[in-house]
Design a protein around this motif. Structure first.
Motif, PDB file in Angstrom:
ATOM      1  N   SER A  58     -36.544 -44.728  -7.059  1.00  0.00           N
ATOM      2  CA  SER A  58     -35.440 -45.241  -7.870  1.00  0.00           C
ATOM      3  C   SER A  58     -34.711 -46.340  -7.111  1.00  0.00           C
ATOM      4  N   GLU A  65     -25.293 -47.017  -9.796  1.00  0.00           N
ATOM      5  CA  GLU A  65     -26.062 -46.005 -10.510  1.00  0.00           C
ATOM      6  C   GLU A  65     -27.544 -46.144 -10.222  1.00  0.00           C
ATOM      7  N   SER A  67     -31.515 -45.986 -10.864  1.00  0.00           N
ATOM      8  CA  SER A  67     -32.363 -46.281 -12.012  1.00  0.00           C
ATOM      9  C   SER A  67     -33.804 -45.929 -11.665  1.00  0.00           C
TER      10      SER A  67
END
Length: 246
Positions: A58, A65, A67
């Protein structure tokens, strides 16, 4: 943006490799496999403990955040081969490495940098067309590599450019179409790069870009992203135009 700024931008683009439902020994093995990459490896578990032993890549660090990028089985990641070697073969760890494109490596020594450079030079040799741009830091280092680069420049449809800081009075002699750019630039002095335009075919484009931050210790990345390769080559062509006469 400069070559150094590009490296810094990649360095700041953090990736995380989460190892799910695996024992501590396996997590340590993954961490060791990617020890010289700017990559966080962490252990995770699903509530059910299933599926067994898989990894998730990720993007995003503590301040952004995360992803999802890709997932693979732990066996694939821990398969045979050296995942820190930017080769062009289809090894078992390829599903993860495909997405580690432009992830920083750290503290590569000269041997590792030469090996990485050879992979790109070999691709240019085999395809035999397009343009290849290589930064050697110093003319004295280029002189040691002249056999390789004269051979590459002997290809009729391959345009070869070498960049170096003048640490000696004379430019290496050669009787090929090799173009030598002599630049009194700190960026050229500190950077090691090899960029190949793939003969105009996006899937064949590749580049290695690194800077020396400690004595003969290099920090940088390799990339197969055509836009990044195009940017590197365009930057070199726009910024460094001094050509040494033969």
């Amino acid at each position: 943006m400069t070559l150094t700024e590009l490296i810094t931008g990649v360095e700041n683009h953090e990736k995380t490799l989460s190892v799910f439902n695996a024992d501590a020994e396996a997590v340590d093995a993954v961490r060791e496999r990617f020890h010289d990459r700017n990559l966080t490896v962490r252990a995770e578990r699903t509530e059910s403990g299933r599926p067994r032993s898989f990894v998730v890549l990720s993007t995003g660090g503590e301040d952004e955040e995360e992803s999802f990028v890709t997932a693979a089985s732990l066996d694939d990641v821990l398969g045979d081969g050296d995942p820190t070697d930017p080769g062009f073969d289809e090894a078992s760890y390829r599903p993860i490495l495909d997405h580690l494109d432009e992830t920083m490596f750290t503290s590569y020594d000269t041997r590792q940098m030469v090996a990485a450079s050879r992979e790109i030079e070999d691709r240019a040799w085999r395809l035999g067309k397009g343009s290849l741009h290589a930064g050697f830091q110093y003319l004295s280092i280029l002189e040691d590599q002249m056999d390789v680069y004269e051979r590459l420049a002997s290809k009729d449809h391959l345009d070869v450019h070498a960049y170096a800081y003048p640490d000696q009075e004379s430019v290496p002699d050669h009787d090929t179409d090799l173009t030598i750019h002599v630049e009194r630039s700190t960026e050229i002095e500190d950077s090691w790069f090899v960029a190949y335009d793939g003969g105009g075919v996006d899937v064949n484009k590749c580049a290695l870009l690194a800077e020396e931050r400690e004595s003969r210790a290099f920090y940088g990345f390799w990339t197969y992203d055509p836009d990044t390769v195009d940017w590197i080559i365009d930057y070199l062509e726009r910024t460094y135009g001094l050509v040494a006469s033969r």
